[in-house]
Design an enzyme around this catalytic site. Structure first.
Site, PDB file in Angstrom:
ATOM      1  N   SER A   8      -1.633  -8.470  -2.449  1.00  0.00           N
ATOM      2  CA  SER A   8      -2.533  -7.684  -1.327  1.00  0.00           C
ATOM      3  C   SER A   8      -1.970  -6.605  -0.814  1.00  0.00           C
ATOM      4  O   SER A   8      -0.876  -6.746   0.125  1.00  0.00           O
ATOM      5  CB  SER A   8      -3.065  -8.776  -0.485  1.00  0.00           C
ATOM      6  OG  SER A   8      -3.842  -8.010   0.714  1.00  0.00           O
ATOM      7  N   HIS A  33      -4.698  -5.905  -5.039  1.00  0.00           N
ATOM      8  CA  HIS A  33      -5.799  -6.274  -4.423  1.00  0.00           C
ATOM      9  C   HIS A  33      -5.728  -5.417  -3.045  1.00  0.00           C
ATOM     10  O   HIS A  33      -4.792  -5.289  -2.101  1.00  0.00           O
ATOM     11  CB  HIS A  33      -5.336  -7.586  -3.933  1.00  0.00           C
ATOM     12  CG  HIS A  33      -6.462  -8.550  -3.123  1.00  0.00           C
ATOM     13  ND1 HIS A  33      -7.624  -9.183  -3.889  1.00  0.00           N
ATOM     14  CD2 HIS A  33      -6.655  -8.856  -1.956  1.00  0.00           C
ATOM     15  CE1 HIS A  33      -8.495  -9.654  -2.962  1.00  0.00           C
ATOM     16  NE2 HIS A  33      -7.910  -9.427  -1.807  1.00  0.00           N
ATOM     17  N   ASP A  35      -7.835  -4.882   0.458  1.00  0.00           N
ATOM     18  CA  ASP A  35      -8.737  -5.736   1.735  1.00  0.00           C
ATOM     19  C   ASP A  35      -9.399  -4.681   2.387  1.00  0.00           C
ATOM     20  O   ASP A  35      -8.798  -4.515   3.581  1.00  0.00           O
ATOM     21  CB  ASP A  35      -8.021  -6.730   2.377  1.00  0.00           C
ATOM     22  CG  ASP A  35      -7.545  -7.816   1.557  1.00  0.00           C
ATOM     23  OD1 ASP A  35      -8.336  -8.540   0.904  1.00  0.00           O
ATOM     24  OD2 ASP A  35      -6.310  -8.189   1.535  1.00  0.00           O
ATOM     25  N   MET A  37     -11.529  -4.174   5.544  1.00  0.00           N
ATOM     26  CA  MET A  37     -12.303  -4.835   6.547  1.00  0.00           C
ATOM     27  C   MET A  37     -13.166  -3.950   7.651  1.00  0.00           C
ATOM     28  O   MET A  37     -12.522  -2.849   7.912  1.00  0.00           O
ATOM     29  CB  MET A  37     -11.234  -5.643   7.400  1.00  0.00           C
ATOM     30  CG  MET A  37     -10.545  -6.578   6.542  1.00  0.00           C
ATOM     31  SD  MET A  37      -9.073  -7.408   7.512  1.00  0.00           S
ATOM     32  CE  MET A  37      -8.181  -8.304   6.391  1.00  0.00           C
ATOM     33  N   HIS A  66     -11.583  -6.188  -2.223  1.00  0.00           N
ATOM     34  CA  HIS A  66     -12.190  -7.343  -1.366  1.00  0.00           C
ATOM     35  C   HIS A  66     -12.842  -6.755  -0.203  1.00  0.00           C
ATOM     36  O   HIS A  66     -12.156  -6.460   0.708  1.00  0.00           O
ATOM     37  CB  HIS A  66     -11.045  -8.220  -1.380  1.00  0.00           C
ATOM     38  CG  HIS A  66     -11.567  -9.482  -0.369  1.00  0.00           C
ATOM     39  ND1 HIS A  66     -10.626 -10.491   0.071  1.00  0.00           N
ATOM     40  CD2 HIS A  66     -12.816 -10.069  -0.241  1.00  0.00           C
ATOM     41  CE1 HIS A  66     -11.267 -11.386   0.739  1.00  0.00           C
ATOM     42  NE2 HIS A  66     -12.441 -11.039   0.563  1.00  0.00           N
ATOM     43  N   MET A  68     -14.915  -6.936   2.926  1.00  0.00           N
ATOM     44  CA  MET A  68     -15.036  -7.845   3.987  1.00  0.00           C
ATOM     45  C   MET A  68     -15.814  -7.127   4.860  1.00  0.00           C
ATOM     46  O   MET A  68     -15.479  -6.884   5.981  1.00  0.00           O
ATOM     47  CB  MET A  68     -13.755  -8.532   4.719  1.00  0.00           C
ATOM     48  CG  MET A  68     -12.865  -9.691   3.780  1.00  0.00           C
ATOM     49  SD  MET A  68     -11.321  -9.874   4.278  1.00  0.00           S
ATOM     50  CE  MET A  68     -10.564  -8.833   3.205  1.00  0.00           C
ATOM     51  N   MET A 137     -11.651 -18.243  -0.317  1.00  0.00           N
ATOM     52  CA  MET A 137     -10.891 -17.738   0.829  1.00  0.00           C
ATOM     53  C   MET A 137     -10.126 -18.914   1.206  1.00  0.00           C
ATOM     54  O   MET A 137     -10.664 -20.094   1.478  1.00  0.00           O
ATOM     55  CB  MET A 137     -11.646 -17.418   1.957  1.00  0.00           C
ATOM     56  CG  MET A 137     -12.174 -15.978   1.806  1.00  0.00           C
ATOM     57  SD  MET A 137     -11.014 -14.587   1.637  1.00  0.00           S
ATOM     58  CE  MET A 137      -9.563 -14.973   2.847  1.00  0.00           C
ATOM     59  N   ASP A 175      -7.200 -16.508  -2.354  1.00  0.00           N
ATOM     60  CA  ASP A 175      -6.847 -15.552  -1.432  1.00  0.00           C
ATOM     61  C   ASP A 175      -6.422 -15.877   0.023  1.00  0.00           C
ATOM     62  O   ASP A 175      -7.371 -16.373   0.693  1.00  0.00           O
ATOM     63  CB  ASP A 175      -7.986 -14.352  -1.597  1.00  0.00           C
ATOM     64  CG  ASP A 175      -7.527 -13.227  -0.645  1.00  0.00           C
ATOM     65  OD1 ASP A 175      -6.307 -12.829  -0.092  1.00  0.00           O
ATOM     66  OD2 ASP A 175      -8.258 -12.342  -0.475  1.00  0.00           O
TER      67      ASP A 175
END
Ligand code: DX5
Ligand code: ZN
Length: 215
Positions: A8, A33, A35, A37, A66, A68, A137, A175
């Protein structure tokens, strides 16, 4: 073990995306990966589309995004346009998950669904056939460096059973809080992909940490 390892980049040095990518490119990392957000779905803001595009320019490895974020449907085409290969959305963020999954797949991207720690895997029974990947998660989403939640092993085992029972091809991704201390047990329970942020980037050798996660 032979898991897919997906570092990540949330824990990387964003002032040196090219150098950080080079290190991952030269390592046994399988995927990147990323993330995303939004400060709405999760209590933190990380990065968005321009950073994904920057990583796309630095690697040929799979970009595993990913999301979020609230309302992911509004951004499916944008994620595709910046070079995303796999787009994972949260079960808890989608009112019409089947529609969202179809929209992702229509772009040519693979579609994943992420489950927060409080969401049972049984919620996916009616859609497991349509998805390429389930992300479990193993911490509450929003921050790197948190402790692994032990109930994850039970969820992975239950999900593996659901996938077998329904003849689905979905892969299982874990994750949050993944280290060499839990990687092997996760893999034995049925995990296919291990995401790791701090246990990769906050070590003296990124490439040795990635090799160790492969088992
Ligand atoms: C948490 C993120 C994770 C995180 C993992 O919301 O989805 O991908 O970066 O970081 P570590 O491995 O440090 O728990
Ligand atoms: Zn993630």
């Amino acid at each position: 073990m032979n898991s897919i390892v997906a570092p990540s980049v949330l824990s990387c040095d964003f002032a040196n995306i090219q150098q950080e990518s080079n290190m991952l490119n030269e390592s046994e990392a399988d995927w990147f990966h990323l993330d995303v957000m939004d400060g709405v779905f999760v209590p933190n803001i990380s990065f968005g589309l321009p950073i994904i595009k920057a990583f796309r320019g630095c690697t040929n490895k799979t970009l595993d995004v990913h999301a979020m974020i609230a309302n992911p449907d509004d951004y499916v085409d944008d994620f595709k346009a910046v070079g995303t290969d796999i787009l994972t959305v949260h079960f808890e963020a989608c009112k019409h998950l089947h529609r969202t999954i179809n929209a992702i797949k229509a772009t040519g991207m693979k579609a994943g669904v992420a489950l927060n720690p409080h969401t049972p895997v049984a919620m996916l029974e009616s859609i497991i056939h349509d998805i390429d990947l389930v992300l479990i998660m193993s911490v509450n989403p929003g921050f790197g460096g948190q402790s692994f939640i032990d109930n994850t092993y039970t969820k992975v085992t239950n999900l593996k059973k659901l996938i077998a029972k329904t003849n689905s091809n979905a892969l299982i991704e874990i994750d949050g809080g993944v280290t060499t201390a839990n990687a092997e047990k996760l893999s034995r329970c049925g995990a296919d992909i291990l995401v790791a942020g701090s246990s990769v980037f906050r070590t003296p050798s990124i490439s040795e940490a990635i090799t160790a996660l492969h088992g």
